[in-house]
Design a protein around this motif. Structure first.
Motif, PDB file in Angstrom:
ATOM      1  N   GLY A 110      12.113   9.367   3.210  1.00 15.69           N
ATOM      2  CA  GLY A 110      10.867  10.112   3.362  1.00 15.69           C
ATOM      3  C   GLY A 110       9.955   9.360   4.313  1.00 15.69           C
TER       4      GLY A 110
ATOM      5  N   LEU B 257       0.803  -1.224   0.000  1.00 17.55           N
ATOM      6  CA  LEU B 257       0.000   0.000   0.000  1.00 17.55           C
ATOM      7  C   LEU B 257       0.843   1.286   0.000  1.00 17.55           C
ATOM      8  CD1 LEU B 257      -2.848   1.073   0.025  1.00 17.55           C
ATOM      9  CD2 LEU B 257      -2.918   0.764   2.499  1.00 17.55           C
ATOM     10  N   GLY B 258       1.909   1.302   0.799  1.00 18.39           N
ATOM     11  CA  GLY B 258       2.754   2.504   0.879  1.00 18.39           C
ATOM     12  C   GLY B 258       3.335   2.859  -0.484  1.00 18.39           C
TER      13      GLY B 258
ATOM     14  N   GLY C  53      11.793   4.540   2.156  1.00 18.88           N
ATOM     15  CA  GLY C  53      10.686   4.887   3.039  1.00 18.88           C
ATOM     16  C   GLY C  53       9.977   3.633   3.492  1.00 18.88           C
TER      17      GLY C  53
HETATM   18  C1  B12 Z   1      -1.382  -3.768   6.677  1.00 11.30           C
HETATM   19  C2  B12 Z   1      -0.213  -4.587   7.205  1.00 11.30           C
HETATM   20  C3  B12 Z   1      -0.053  -5.873   6.669  1.00 11.30           C
HETATM   21  C4  B12 Z   1      -0.901  -6.424   5.515  1.00 11.30           C
HETATM   22  C5  B12 Z   1      -0.307  -5.902   4.183  1.00 11.30           C
HETATM   23  C6  B12 Z   1      -1.318  -5.828   3.052  1.00 11.30           C
HETATM   24  C7  B12 Z   1      -0.831  -5.009   1.859  1.00 11.30           C
HETATM   25  N1  B12 Z   1      -1.332  -5.365   0.707  1.00 11.30           N
HETATM   26  O1  B12 Z   1      -0.019  -4.107   1.945  1.00 11.30           O
HETATM   27  C8  B12 Z   1      -0.699  -7.966   5.702  1.00 11.30           C
HETATM   28  C9  B12 Z   1      -1.790  -8.507   6.586  1.00 11.30           C
HETATM   29  C10 B12 Z   1      -0.646  -8.794   4.410  1.00 11.30           C
HETATM   30  C11 B12 Z   1       0.616  -7.996   6.467  1.00 11.30           C
HETATM   31  C12 B12 Z   1       1.418  -9.117   6.503  1.00 11.30           C
HETATM   32  C13 B12 Z   1       2.574  -9.198   7.275  1.00 11.30           C
HETATM   33  N2  B12 Z   1       3.071  -8.281   8.130  1.00 11.30           N
HETATM   34 CO1  B12 Z   1       2.376  -6.494   8.227  1.00 11.30          CO
HETATM   35  N3  B12 Z   1       1.704  -4.757   8.688  1.00 11.30           N
HETATM   36  C14 B12 Z   1       0.684  -4.082   8.214  1.00 11.30           C
HETATM   37  C15 B12 Z   1       0.574  -2.738   9.005  1.00 11.30           C
HETATM   38  C16 B12 Z   1      -0.485  -2.922  10.094  1.00 11.30           C
HETATM   39  C17 B12 Z   1       0.215  -1.501   8.200  1.00 11.30           C
HETATM   40  C18 B12 Z   1       1.058  -1.308   6.930  1.00 11.30           C
HETATM   41  C19 B12 Z   1       0.351  -0.339   6.011  1.00 11.30           C
HETATM   42  O2  B12 Z   1      -0.200  -0.734   4.977  1.00 11.30           O
HETATM   43  N4  B12 Z   1       0.317   0.940   6.395  1.00 11.30           N
HETATM   44  C20 B12 Z   1      -0.324   2.004   5.617  1.00 11.30           C
HETATM   45  C21 B12 Z   1       0.660   2.480   4.550  1.00 11.30           C
HETATM   46  C22 B12 Z   1       0.010   3.518   3.663  1.00 11.30           C
HETATM   47  O3  B12 Z   1       1.721   3.091   5.257  1.00 11.30           O
HETATM   48  P1  B12 Z   1       3.244   2.802   4.904  1.00 11.30           P
HETATM   49  O4  B12 Z   1       3.393   1.558   4.131  1.00 11.30           O
HETATM   50  O5  B12 Z   1       4.068   3.010   6.121  1.00 11.30           O
HETATM   51  O6  B12 Z   1       3.561   3.962   3.844  1.00 11.30           O
HETATM   52  C23 B12 Z   1       3.621   5.333   4.168  1.00 11.30           C
HETATM   53  C24 B12 Z   1       5.017   5.793   4.619  1.00 11.30           C
HETATM   54  O7  B12 Z   1       5.758   4.799   5.292  1.00 11.30           O
HETATM   55  C25 B12 Z   1       5.644   6.272   3.356  1.00 11.30           C
HETATM   56  N5  B12 Z   1       6.384   5.317   2.500  1.00 11.30           N
HETATM   57  C26 B12 Z   1       6.176   4.004   2.268  1.00 11.30           C
HETATM   58  N6  B12 Z   1       7.026   3.556   1.359  1.00 11.30           N
HETATM   59  C27 B12 Z   1       7.806   4.577   0.978  1.00 11.30           C
HETATM   60  C28 B12 Z   1       8.849   4.659   0.072  1.00 11.30           C
HETATM   61  C29 B12 Z   1       9.504   5.875  -0.128  1.00 11.30           C
HETATM   62  C30 B12 Z   1      10.633   5.942  -1.091  1.00 11.30           C
HETATM   63  C31 B12 Z   1       9.110   7.024   0.629  1.00 11.30           C
HETATM   64  C32 B12 Z   1       9.833   8.292   0.467  1.00 11.30           C
HETATM   65  C33 B12 Z   1       8.048   6.944   1.544  1.00 11.30           C
HETATM   66  C34 B12 Z   1       7.397   5.734   1.703  1.00 11.30           C
HETATM   67  O8  B12 Z   1       4.563   6.789   2.606  1.00 11.30           O
HETATM   68  C35 B12 Z   1       3.376   6.036   2.844  1.00 11.30           C
HETATM   69  C36 B12 Z   1       2.206   6.976   2.864  1.00 11.30           C
HETATM   70  O9  B12 Z   1       2.373   7.975   3.861  1.00 11.30           O
HETATM   71  C37 B12 Z   1       2.030  -2.603   9.569  1.00 11.30           C
HETATM   72  C38 B12 Z   1       2.173  -1.759  10.853  1.00 11.30           C
HETATM   73  C39 B12 Z   1       2.880  -0.427  10.622  1.00 11.30           C
HETATM   74  N7  B12 Z   1       3.041   0.307  11.701  1.00 11.30           N
HETATM   75  O10 B12 Z   1       3.302  -0.064   9.536  1.00 11.30           O
HETATM   76  C40 B12 Z   1       2.430  -4.073   9.765  1.00 11.30           C
HETATM   77  C41 B12 Z   1       3.904  -4.475   9.706  1.00 11.30           C
HETATM   78  C42 B12 Z   1       4.637  -3.729   8.600  1.00 11.30           C
HETATM   79  N8  B12 Z   1       3.841  -5.966   9.377  1.00 11.30           N
HETATM   80  C43 B12 Z   1       4.698  -6.645   9.991  1.00 11.30           C
HETATM   81  C44 B12 Z   1       4.832  -8.058   9.844  1.00 11.30           C
HETATM   82  C45 B12 Z   1       5.822  -8.719  10.780  1.00 11.30           C
HETATM   83  C46 B12 Z   1       4.068  -8.786   8.912  1.00 11.30           C
HETATM   84  C47 B12 Z   1       4.128 -10.290   8.630  1.00 11.30           C
HETATM   85  C48 B12 Z   1       5.512 -10.925   8.607  1.00 11.30           C
HETATM   86  C49 B12 Z   1       3.215 -10.968   9.641  1.00 11.30           C
HETATM   87  C50 B12 Z   1       3.204 -12.469   9.672  1.00 11.30           C
HETATM   88  N9  B12 Z   1       3.672 -12.970  10.772  1.00 11.30           N
HETATM   89  O11 B12 Z   1       2.767 -13.090   8.720  1.00 11.30           O
HETATM   90  C51 B12 Z   1       3.447 -10.409   7.243  1.00 11.30           C
HETATM   91  C52 B12 Z   1       4.533 -10.343   6.151  1.00 11.30           C
HETATM   92  C53 B12 Z   1       4.088 -10.221   4.741  1.00 11.30           C
HETATM   93  C54 B12 Z   1       5.298 -10.198   3.832  1.00 11.30           C
HETATM   94  N10 B12 Z   1       5.844 -11.352   3.504  1.00 11.30           N
HETATM   95  O12 B12 Z   1       5.763  -9.146   3.434  1.00 11.30           O
HETATM   96  C55 B12 Z   1       5.599  -5.811  10.902  1.00 11.30           C
HETATM   97  C56 B12 Z   1       7.034  -5.629  10.397  1.00 11.30           C
HETATM   98  C57 B12 Z   1       7.997  -5.627  11.584  1.00 11.30           C
HETATM   99  C58 B12 Z   1       9.451  -5.721  11.218  1.00 11.30           C
HETATM  100  N11 B12 Z   1      10.270  -5.267  12.140  1.00 11.30           N
HETATM  101  O13 B12 Z   1       9.881  -6.156  10.200  1.00 11.30           O
HETATM  102  C59 B12 Z   1       4.742  -4.490  11.059  1.00 11.30           C
HETATM  103  C60 B12 Z   1       5.568  -3.211  11.258  1.00 11.30           C
HETATM  104  C61 B12 Z   1       3.811  -4.725  12.270  1.00 11.30           C
HETATM  105  C62 B12 Z   1       4.596  -4.863  13.574  1.00 11.30           C
HETATM  106  N12 B12 Z   1       4.822  -3.796  14.314  1.00 11.30           N
HETATM  107  O14 B12 Z   1       4.983  -5.948  13.930  1.00 11.30           O
HETATM  108  N13 B12 Z   1       0.861  -6.852   7.074  1.00 11.30           N
END
Ligand code: B12
Length: 214
Positions: free
Chosen positions: A196, A105-106, A176
């Motif tokens: 970012g 999603l990010g 990011g």
């Molecule tokens: C939704 C989610 C999932 C969904 C993902 C669905 C999908 N299609 O994306 C599902 C249920 C599939 C999932 C699975 C897993 N997940 Co998950 N998940 C999450 C959660 C709750 C939210 C992520 C999300 O979508 N956020 C909303 C988006 C919009 O935000 P974002 O990605 O951060 O992006 C924003 C910024 O970061 C930035 N950004 C993102 N990318 C980039 C790139 C650049 C260049 C820039 C500048 C900015 C930028 O801009 C975006 C918009 O503002 C996070 C918790 C968290 N705090 O992030 C855990 C999290 C990421 N997951 C985690 C884990 C462990 C897993 C699993 C391994 C769980 C398991 N035991 O099976 C699996 C692994 C899947 C895999 N093989 O990759 C951990 C990772 C921990 C770590 N230290 O590695 C987290 C952090 C939860 C936790 N605290 O334990 N997950």
């Protein structure tokens, strides 16, 4: 503005947890009256998914709910983030990738935001570090944006950097995603040029690296 409206975030999370897509869409539609699409992403979608993620860590939310919630958000974000700007800039040559990770999603939001801000860039989808280096070299990419949500994936940026340098590439790396937000020094440790914390900051990071590339 949505900013700091924790009640709305909680209401939106509740709709996601109940897999109530229509209810979630209604909240977004109402928010669109006073907010830009990016404000809705940063002020509502990201905090709601983080709230749900916390619930999962604490054991109050099932992984299926995290998954369905994020799928609903993907669909909704696709509907309301503008796909493109009429004034596209194709400089520098850019690509975005999800590095060995399934949290899509990010990347999707950053991609849409950059395009809506006037930048043209290639979407490489999900690749391993090796595949990414190959593509970047083949396409002569000048700036690569890397999204990772798992620490294991974030650490692989180090390999990307090392292999790019070994191939004689000067490509700038912008990173990011959650691991970089949790540890503000990590981007430097893995050898990235910019980081970012939000999709909005991705635009600033690209502007900064354009200064370096030019
Ligand atoms: C939704 C989610 C999932 C969904 C993902 C669905 C999908 N299609 O994306 C599902 C249920 C599939 C999932 C699975 C897993 N997940 Co998950 N998940 C999450 C959660 C709750 C939210 C992520 C999300 O979508 N956020 C909303 C988006 C919009 O935000 P974002 O990605 O951060 O992006 C924003 C910024 O970061 C930035 N950004 C993102 N990318 C980039 C790139 C650049 C260049 C820039 C500048 C900015 C930028 O801009 C975006 C918009 O503002 C996070 C918790 C968290 N705090 O992030 C855990 C999290 C990421 N997951 C985690 C884990 C462990 C897993 C699993 C391994 C769980 C398991 N035991 O099976 C699996 C692994 C899947 C895999 N093989 O990759 C951990 C990772 C921990 C770590 N230290 O590695 C987290 C952090 C939860 C936790 N605290 O334990 N997950």
């Amino acid at each position: 503005m949505i900013h700091s409206n924790s009640e709305l975030v909680t209401a939106f999370s509740a709709k996601l947890l109940n897999m109530d897509r229509l209810g979630a869409e209604e909240i977004i539609n109402n928010s669109q009256k006073n907010n830009t699409p990016l404000q809705i992403v940063e002020g509502l979608v990201v905090p709601a998914l983080e709230e749900i993620g916390k619930g999962w860590e604490e054991g109050t939310v099932a992984l299926a709910q995290v998954y369905m919630g994020s799928r609903i958000c993907e669909e909704l974000v696709d509907l309301f983030l503008p796909p493109s700007s009429s004034e596209r800039s194709s400089q520098p040559r850019m690509a975005i990738v999800l590095l060995d990770d399934y949290h899509a999603l990010g990347k999707m939001i950053v991609y849409a935001t950059l395009r809506a801000s006037g930048y043209e860039l290639q979407d490489y989808g999900r690749l391993t570090a090796k595949e990414l280096v190959q593509r970047v070299c083949d396409d002569s990419i000048e700036v690569v944006l890397i999204s990772t949500l798992m620490l294991r994936s974030a650490l692989q940026v180090k390999d990307v950097k090392t292999w790019l340098l070994a191939a004689g590439s000067q490509t700038k790396i912008i990173v990011g995603g959650a691991p970089f937000r949790f540890d503000p020094q990590l981007w430097k440790e893995v050898g990235a040029d910019e980081m970012g914390a939000t999709a909005g900051e991705a635009v600033t990071a690209v502007e900064n690296s354009m200064g370096v590339v030019a």
